[in-house]
Design a protein around this motif. Structure first.
Motif, PDB file in Angstrom:
ATOM      1  N   UNK A   3      -9.626  -3.935 -14.320  1.00  0.00           N
ATOM      2  CA  UNK A   3      -9.931  -5.143 -13.552  1.00  0.00           C
ATOM      3  C   UNK A   3     -11.270  -5.001 -12.856  1.00  0.00           C
ATOM      4  N   UNK A   4     -12.033  -6.073 -12.882  1.00  0.00           N
ATOM      5  CA  UNK A   4     -13.257  -6.199 -12.112  1.00  0.00           C
ATOM      6  C   UNK A   4     -13.147  -7.485 -11.317  1.00  0.00           C
ATOM      7  N   UNK A   5     -13.281  -7.378 -10.002  1.00  0.00           N
ATOM      8  CA  UNK A   5     -13.104  -8.553  -9.147  1.00  0.00           C
ATOM      9  C   UNK A   5     -14.340  -8.718  -8.278  1.00  0.00           C
ATOM     10  N   UNK A   6     -15.062  -9.816  -8.506  1.00  0.00           N
ATOM     11  CA  UNK A   6     -16.253 -10.113  -7.708  1.00  0.00           C
ATOM     12  C   UNK A   6     -15.859 -10.890  -6.453  1.00  0.00           C
ATOM     13  N   UNK A   7     -16.635 -10.703  -5.403  1.00  0.00           N
ATOM     14  CA  UNK A   7     -16.459 -11.470  -4.179  1.00  0.00           C
ATOM     15  C   UNK A   7     -17.795 -11.530  -3.448  1.00  0.00           C
ATOM     16  N   UNK A   8     -17.845 -12.404  -2.450  1.00  0.00           N
ATOM     17  CA  UNK A   8     -19.035 -12.491  -1.609  1.00  0.00           C
ATOM     18  C   UNK A   8     -19.959 -13.646  -1.929  1.00  0.00           C
ATOM     19  N   UNK A   9     -19.660 -14.391  -2.961  1.00  0.00           N
ATOM     20  CA  UNK A   9     -20.501 -15.531  -3.294  1.00  0.00           C
ATOM     21  C   UNK A   9     -20.368 -16.638  -2.265  1.00  0.00           C
ATOM     22  N   UNK A  10     -21.248 -17.630  -2.370  1.00  0.00           N
ATOM     23  CA  UNK A  10     -21.201 -18.751  -1.448  1.00  0.00           C
ATOM     24  C   UNK A  10     -22.524 -19.468  -1.396  1.00  0.00           C
ATOM     25  N   UNK A  11     -22.692 -20.245  -0.344  1.00  0.00           N
ATOM     26  CA  UNK A  11     -23.922 -20.998  -0.132  1.00  0.00           C
ATOM     27  C   UNK A  11     -24.819 -20.239   0.835  1.00  0.00           C
ATOM     28  N   UNK A  12     -26.071 -20.079   0.467  1.00  0.00           N
ATOM     29  CA  UNK A  12     -27.028 -19.371   1.310  1.00  0.00           C
ATOM     30  C   UNK A  12     -28.351 -20.120   1.277  1.00  0.00           C
ATOM     31  N   UNK A  13     -29.057 -20.084   2.375  1.00  0.00           N
ATOM     32  CA  UNK A  13     -30.373 -20.721   2.421  1.00  0.00           C
ATOM     33  C   UNK A  13     -31.415 -19.812   1.785  1.00  0.00           C
ATOM     34  N   UNK A  14     -32.401 -20.415   1.183  1.00  0.00           N
ATOM     35  CA  UNK A  14     -33.513 -19.641   0.644  1.00  0.00           C
ATOM     36  C   UNK A  14     -34.122 -18.802   1.759  1.00  0.00           C
ATOM     37  N   UNK A  15     -34.380 -17.536   1.432  1.00  0.00           N
ATOM     38  CA  UNK A  15     -34.930 -16.626   2.415  1.00  0.00           C
ATOM     39  C   UNK A  15     -33.891 -15.877   3.224  1.00  0.00           C
ATOM     40  N   UNK A  16     -32.624 -16.243   3.058  1.00  0.00           N
ATOM     41  CA  UNK A  16     -31.552 -15.571   3.765  1.00  0.00           C
ATOM     42  C   UNK A  16     -31.120 -14.305   3.050  1.00  0.00           C
ATOM     43  N   UNK A  17     -29.832 -13.983   3.147  1.00  0.00           N
ATOM     44  CA  UNK A  17     -29.322 -12.811   2.444  1.00  0.00           C
ATOM     45  C   UNK A  17     -27.845 -13.013   2.141  1.00  0.00           C
ATOM     46  N   UNK A  18     -27.401 -12.305   1.139  1.00  0.00           N
ATOM     47  CA  UNK A  18     -26.007 -12.389   0.695  1.00  0.00           C
ATOM     48  C   UNK A  18     -25.683 -11.081   0.001  1.00  0.00           C
ATOM     49  N   UNK A  19     -24.448 -10.604   0.152  1.00  0.00           N
ATOM     50  CA  UNK A  19     -24.051  -9.392  -0.542  1.00  0.00           C
ATOM     51  C   UNK A  19     -22.826  -9.668  -1.401  1.00  0.00           C
ATOM     52  N   UNK A  20     -22.964  -9.386  -2.668  1.00  0.00           N
ATOM     53  CA  UNK A  20     -21.853  -9.513  -3.599  1.00  0.00           C
ATOM     54  C   UNK A  20     -21.182  -8.157  -3.777  1.00  0.00           C
ATOM     55  N   UNK A  21     -19.875  -8.203  -4.001  1.00  0.00           N
ATOM     56  CA  UNK A  21     -19.116  -6.984  -4.258  1.00  0.00           C
ATOM     57  C   UNK A  21     -18.400  -7.089  -5.587  1.00  0.00           C
ATOM     58  N   UNK A  22     -18.240  -5.951  -6.236  1.00  0.00           N
ATOM     59  CA  UNK A  22     -17.489  -5.870  -7.489  1.00  0.00           C
ATOM     60  C   UNK A  22     -16.522  -4.707  -7.350  1.00  0.00           C
ATOM     61  N   UNK A  23     -15.247  -5.013  -7.172  1.00  0.00           N
ATOM     62  CA  UNK A  23     -14.216  -3.988  -7.024  1.00  0.00           C
ATOM     63  C   UNK A  23     -13.607  -3.697  -8.384  1.00  0.00           C
ATOM     64  N   UNK A  24     -13.622  -2.415  -8.765  1.00  0.00           N
ATOM     65  CA  UNK A  24     -13.169  -2.023 -10.104  1.00  0.00           C
ATOM     66  C   UNK A  24     -11.899  -1.195 -10.028  1.00  0.00           C
ATOM     67  N   UNK A  25     -11.076  -1.312 -11.041  1.00  0.00           N
ATOM     68  CA  UNK A  25      -9.865  -0.494 -11.140  1.00  0.00           C
ATOM     69  C   UNK A  25      -9.475  -0.362 -12.605  1.00  0.00           C
ATOM     70  N   UNK A  26      -8.696   0.678 -12.902  1.00  0.00           N
ATOM     71  CA  UNK A  26      -8.166   0.844 -14.251  1.00  0.00           C
ATOM     72  C   UNK A  26      -8.992   1.705 -15.168  1.00  0.00           C
ATOM     73  N   UNK A  27     -10.090   2.291 -14.664  1.00  0.00           N
ATOM     74  CA  UNK A  27     -10.894   3.193 -15.486  1.00  0.00           C
ATOM     75  C   UNK A  27     -11.579   4.196 -14.564  1.00  0.00           C
ATOM     76  N   UNK A  28     -12.148   5.251 -15.164  1.00  0.00           N
ATOM     77  CA  UNK A  28     -12.798   6.281 -14.369  1.00  0.00           C
ATOM     78  C   UNK A  28     -14.184   5.781 -13.950  1.00  0.00           C
ATOM     79  N   UNK A  29     -14.261   5.294 -12.749  1.00  0.00           N
ATOM     80  CA  UNK A  29     -15.424   4.584 -12.240  1.00  0.00           C
ATOM     81  C   UNK A  29     -16.701   5.386 -12.412  1.00  0.00           C
ATOM     82  N   UNK A  30     -16.656   6.677 -12.133  1.00  0.00           N
ATOM     83  CA  UNK A  30     -17.873   7.498 -12.130  1.00  0.00           C
ATOM     84  C   UNK A  30     -18.455   7.698 -13.533  1.00  0.00           C
ATOM     85  N   UNK A  31     -17.705   7.384 -14.574  1.00  0.00           N
ATOM     86  CA  UNK A  31     -18.182   7.541 -15.944  1.00  0.00           C
ATOM     87  C   UNK A  31     -18.807   6.266 -16.503  1.00  0.00           C
ATOM     88  N   UNK A  32     -18.810   5.223 -15.698  1.00  0.00           N
ATOM     89  CA  UNK A  32     -19.220   3.919 -16.193  1.00  0.00           C
ATOM     90  C   UNK A  32     -20.526   3.437 -15.563  1.00  0.00           C
TER      91      UNK A  32
END
Length: 131
Positions: A3-32
């Protein structure tokens, strides 16, 4: 189950900032490698950034270089995309995707930006940048 689950999207003004996250499960993360892609209406999906979790090497599309930063927390199995100074043209659905790092490293990671190289995908998160 992978599973890969993104979050953090939304509406932002130009020049602002936003952080997206991708939470992973079901595989050996460090090998990918984890890639961020985006797709705007009527356009093809394009690579934004990629990180190889085994050594932390990062890659960026020219259009976001210097504005976006990809990072990974191997303890949390999560990859982040920090979006600083976004522009209206960054508006898109953002996806994260995963592939074993060796599949990209054999070609020197030159194909990191091609969607077809990735095995697993998240459902996407909408980012809208207002002017």
């Amino acid at each position: 189950e992978v599973q890969l689950v993104e979050s953090g999207g939304g509406l932002v003004q130009a020049g602002g900032s936003l952080r997206l996250s991708c939470a992973a499960s079901g595989f050996k993360f460090s090998d990918y490698a984890i890639g961020w892609f985006r797709q705007a209406p009527g356009k093809e999906r394009e690579g934004v950034s990629c990180i190889s979790n085994n050594d932390g090497t990062t890659y960026y599309a020219d259009s976001v270089k210097g504005r976006f930063t990809i990072s990974s927390d191997n303890a949390k199995n999560t990859v982040y995309l920090q979006m600083n100074s976004p522009k209206p043209e960054d508006t898109a659905v953002y996806y994260c995707a995963a592939v074993p790092s060796p599949f990209l490293s054999v070609r020197g990671f030159t194909s990191w930006g091609f969607p077809g190289e990735y095995d697993y995908w998240g459902q996407g998160t909408q980012v809208t940048v207002s002017s």
